[in-house]
Design a protein around this motif. Structure first.
Motif, PDB file in Angstrom:
ATOM      1  N   MET A 333       0.793  -1.223   0.000  1.00 19.38           N
ATOM      2  CA  MET A 333       0.000   0.000   0.000  1.00 19.38           C
ATOM      3  C   MET A 333       0.828   1.277   0.000  1.00 19.38           C
ATOM      4  O   MET A 333       0.281   2.370  -0.159  1.00 19.38           O
ATOM      5  CB  MET A 333      -0.943   0.005   1.206  1.00 19.38           C
ATOM      6  CG  MET A 333      -1.999  -1.088   1.181  1.00 19.38           C
ATOM      7  SD  MET A 333      -3.157  -0.940  -0.193  1.00 19.38           S
ATOM      8  CE  MET A 333      -3.992   0.589   0.230  1.00 19.38           C
ATOM      9  N   THR A 334       2.132   1.158   0.202  1.00 17.76           N
ATOM     10  CA  THR A 334       2.977   2.363   0.223  1.00 17.76           C
ATOM     11  C   THR A 334       3.947   2.401  -0.948  1.00 17.76           C
ATOM     12  O   THR A 334       4.797   3.288  -1.010  1.00 17.76           O
ATOM     13  CB  THR A 334       3.764   2.469   1.544  1.00 17.76           C
ATOM     14  OG1 THR A 334       4.559   1.291   1.729  1.00 17.76           O
ATOM     15  CG2 THR A 334       2.818   2.627   2.722  1.00 17.76           C
ATOM     16  N   SER A 335       3.822   1.460  -1.865  1.00 20.88           N
ATOM     17  CA  SER A 335       4.670   1.437  -3.061  1.00 20.88           C
ATOM     18  C   SER A 335       3.846   1.922  -4.247  1.00 20.88           C
ATOM     19  O   SER A 335       2.997   1.202  -4.764  1.00 20.88           O
ATOM     20  CB  SER A 335       5.193   0.016  -3.328  1.00 20.88           C
ATOM     21  OG  SER A 335       5.974  -0.453  -2.254  1.00 20.88           O
ATOM     22  N   GLY A 336       4.083   3.143  -4.656  1.00 20.32           N
ATOM     23  CA  GLY A 336       3.307   3.707  -5.747  1.00 20.32           C
ATOM     24  C   GLY A 336       2.024   4.336  -5.250  1.00 20.32           C
ATOM     25  O   GLY A 336       1.704   4.301  -4.060  1.00 20.32           O
ATOM     26  N   PRO A 337       1.245   4.902  -6.171  1.00 23.45           N
ATOM     27  CA  PRO A 337       0.019   5.598  -5.775  1.00 23.45           C
ATOM     28  C   PRO A 337      -1.039   4.623  -5.260  1.00 23.45           C
ATOM     29  O   PRO A 337      -1.374   3.643  -5.920  1.00 23.45           O
ATOM     30  CB  PRO A 337      -0.439   6.267  -7.075  1.00 23.45           C
ATOM     31  CG  PRO A 337       0.183   5.443  -8.172  1.00 23.45           C
ATOM     32  CD  PRO A 337       1.493   4.956  -7.629  1.00 23.45           C
ATOM     33  N   SER A 338      -1.527   4.865  -4.077  1.00 20.82           N
ATOM     34  CA  SER A 338      -2.586   4.065  -3.467  1.00 20.82           C
ATOM     35  C   SER A 338      -3.365   4.957  -2.511  1.00 20.82           C
ATOM     36  O   SER A 338      -2.824   5.943  -2.000  1.00 20.82           O
ATOM     37  CB  SER A 338      -2.014   2.878  -2.679  1.00 20.82           C
ATOM     38  OG  SER A 338      -1.389   1.935  -3.522  1.00 20.82           O
ATOM     39  N   PRO A 339      -4.616   4.637  -2.236  1.00 17.82           N
ATOM     40  CA  PRO A 339      -5.341   5.374  -1.200  1.00 17.82           C
ATOM     41  C   PRO A 339      -4.631   5.256   0.143  1.00 17.82           C
ATOM     42  O   PRO A 339      -3.972   4.251   0.435  1.00 17.82           O
ATOM     43  CB  PRO A 339      -6.705   4.679  -1.171  1.00 17.82           C
ATOM     44  CG  PRO A 339      -6.838   4.030  -2.515  1.00 17.82           C
ATOM     45  CD  PRO A 339      -5.449   3.623  -2.897  1.00 17.82           C
ATOM     46  N   GLY A 340      -4.748   6.280   0.973  1.00 18.72           N
ATOM     47  CA  GLY A 340      -4.180   6.217   2.310  1.00 18.72           C
ATOM     48  C   GLY A 340      -4.930   5.225   3.174  1.00 18.72           C
ATOM     49  O   GLY A 340      -6.110   4.928   2.948  1.00 18.72           O
ATOM     50  N   PHE A 341      -4.248   4.701   4.185  1.00 18.30           N
ATOM     51  CA  PHE A 341      -4.884   3.717   5.060  1.00 18.30           C
ATOM     52  C   PHE A 341      -4.414   3.898   6.492  1.00 18.30           C
ATOM     53  O   PHE A 341      -3.346   4.464   6.756  1.00 18.30           O
ATOM     54  CB  PHE A 341      -4.576   2.286   4.600  1.00 18.30           C
ATOM     55  CG  PHE A 341      -3.172   1.829   4.924  1.00 18.30           C
ATOM     56  CD1 PHE A 341      -2.893   1.153   6.109  1.00 18.30           C
ATOM     57  CD2 PHE A 341      -2.117   2.082   4.055  1.00 18.30           C
ATOM     58  CE1 PHE A 341      -1.604   0.744   6.424  1.00 18.30           C
ATOM     59  CE2 PHE A 341      -0.826   1.674   4.355  1.00 18.30           C
ATOM     60  CZ  PHE A 341      -0.570   1.002   5.544  1.00 18.30           C
ATOM     61  N   ILE A 342      -5.234   3.413   7.417  1.00 21.01           N
ATOM     62  CA  ILE A 342      -4.863   3.289   8.831  1.00 21.01           C
ATOM     63  C   ILE A 342      -5.295   1.908   9.273  1.00 21.01           C
ATOM     64  O   ILE A 342      -6.469   1.549   9.182  1.00 21.01           O
ATOM     65  CB  ILE A 342      -5.568   4.344   9.712  1.00 21.01           C
ATOM     66  CG1 ILE A 342      -5.264   5.758   9.236  1.00 21.01           C
ATOM     67  CG2 ILE A 342      -5.147   4.178  11.173  1.00 21.01           C
ATOM     68  CD1 ILE A 342      -6.070   6.826   9.958  1.00 21.01           C
TER      69      ILE A 342
END
Length: 438
Positions: A333-342
């Motif tokens: 989820m942090t490699s390249g464009p992706s929606p933010g997450f928690i």
């Protein structure tokens, strides 16, 4: 039910926890009878949204709630090696300090706490400042019952306030949808909707999104779906709304290539269980169909007997599974464009500091939580550590709770999800700022 009453080693563990597992089996059996039959019996607050043909992209944070069912041992996860009370309480189940010559030793975090060696896989996320640890946290309710503990924490309340909805469900109730046309705002990757999402509009349980649909031959699926559409057109709400939305959700999920999904950043998930759920979550979130909340259950943390701490032991296997797949999700989820997450990881209570006579630990009180994601003020441990000295133990036997878990959830809701309706999400609770979310 007390921890001692719950031990029952002769039947392989805690009878209350096994009853929870049996309920899960019954839910699965009921689900196999057909998606619509289960949906038709659902309460009226289940999906009531208009069917749309397009779904706009969203880049706002998605929350993933991971519940470790059974009472995870936070003292093995994040080891308080600087506290001498830890070693006196656990002569055989303790993890050695980082400067020890022992083959199994914790990995230092801050000079007082250390990661269990199996959990040290999470170090890159921690070092990136995107993983926060909260210790000596949990519910302040004194229960040591799985049933009550899970119900209270998933509801976002204590035993003095009876709520029929879940904290994430109320968040969705009291916030505008990211995408007004979304069919699915909340999803539980389980056979029955997790209590966490109870009350959430447009929320459904979907055990495996890759095969969510009508049972039977694929050759006749389209014809049967059309017949169901026609059948339910003739009835009123709530049955019509539930049926039409369920059928539309089946079609929506079928258009996402879950089986062919390729994770980013070289991430490798386990192919079953927790790993499969996180991989499906990543595919679903990246599809940008309007999902805002995901709830995942991770079972098996009730370690009354033969808990172990090294490779081959129950705890090592559980922690390795947890860390491997959390780290895969983080890289993905942090490699390249992706929606933010928690992602928030919690359990109904911790385990007692003292080991029992069968190589395990009994139901305790205080525990640790993990929060991971882009807006997390990570790379640190948040704690008001009470120590494990005899005169500081809760009821003389347990790690005390000095940070209410709702303090952390409140920050996720308010600062991570931009929902300032905290009195509606956590009624009767006044949170203390902790700084976990920036």
């Amino acid at each position: 039910m007390s921890a001692d009453d719950c031990r029952a080693i002769e039947c392989g563990g805690c009878p209350e926890y096994h009853e929870l597992s049996r309920r899960g089996f019954l839910r699965a059996a009921a689900g196999s009878a057909g998606v619509l039959a289960a949906a038709a019996a659902a309460p009226a607050w289940l999906p009531r949204v208009a069917v749309a043909n397009s779904h706009r992209s969203t880049m706002r944070n998605v929350v993933i709630s991971v519940f470790l069912r059974g009472g995870a041992d936070g003292l093995s996860m994040v080891v308080p090696y600087g506290d001498p009370g830890y070693y006196s309480a656990r002569p055989f189940l303790s993890v050695a300090p980082p400067n020890s010559a022992a083959p199994l030793r914790c990995a230092d975090i801050n000079g007082y706490f250390g990661f269990h060696p199996a959990l040290n896989l999470l170090r890159p996320a921690y070092d990136d400042g995107k993983l926060a640890i909260i210790h000596a946290t949990g519910s302040t309710d004194p229960t040591r019952s799985h049933f009550d503990g899970q119900r209270y924490m998933e509801s976002g309340a204590d035993g003095h306030l009876s709520l029929s909805t879940g904290w994430l469900g109320r968040h969705l109730q009291h916030s505008a949808p990211h995408d007004p046309a979304a069919l699915l705002r909340g999803i539980g990757l389980t056979t029955g909707l997790p209590r966490t999402l109870f009350g959430g509009p447009s929320s459904l349980p979907v055990p495996n999104p890759a095969n969510f649909g009508l049972a039977g031959s694929a050759d006749t699926a389209a014809a049967r779906a059309a017949a169901l559409h026609e059948m339910f057109e003739a009835v009123g709400d709530p049955l019509h709304a539930v049926a039409s939305t369920t059928l539309a959700t089946i079609d929506l999920l079928r258009r996402i290539n879950f089986n062919g999904y390729q994770p980013a950043g070289g991430a490798v998930y386990n192919t079953i269980g927790f790993g499969a759920s996180l991989k499906a979550s990543a595919a679903l979130i990246k599809a940008n169909v309007g999902v805002e909340a995901v709830a995942i259950d991770f079972n098996g943390w009730d370690t009354h007997a033969n808990q172990g701490i090294g490779p081959g032991g129950t705890m090592y296997s559980l922690l390795n599974n947890l860390a491997t797949n959390m780290m895969a999700f983080y890289r993905d989820m942090t490699s390249g464009p992706s929606p933010g997450f928690i992602m928030v990881v919690m359990s109904e209570f911790g385990r007692r500091p003292g080991q029992n006579g069968t190589g395990g630990t009994d139901h305790g009180h205080g525990n640790c939580m993990f929060v991971m994601g882009q807006p997390v003020n990570g790379g640190q441990i948040f704690t008001d550590w009470p120590t494990l000295h005899d005169d500081r133990l809760y009821q003389g036997i347990d790690l005390d709770v000095t940070i209410d878990y709702r303090d952390v959830l409140s920050e996720i809701i308010q600062y991570g999800l931009n929902n300032y309706n905290l009195p509606q999400v956590f009624p009767g609770f006044d949170p203390t700022p902790r700084g976990v979310i920036v």
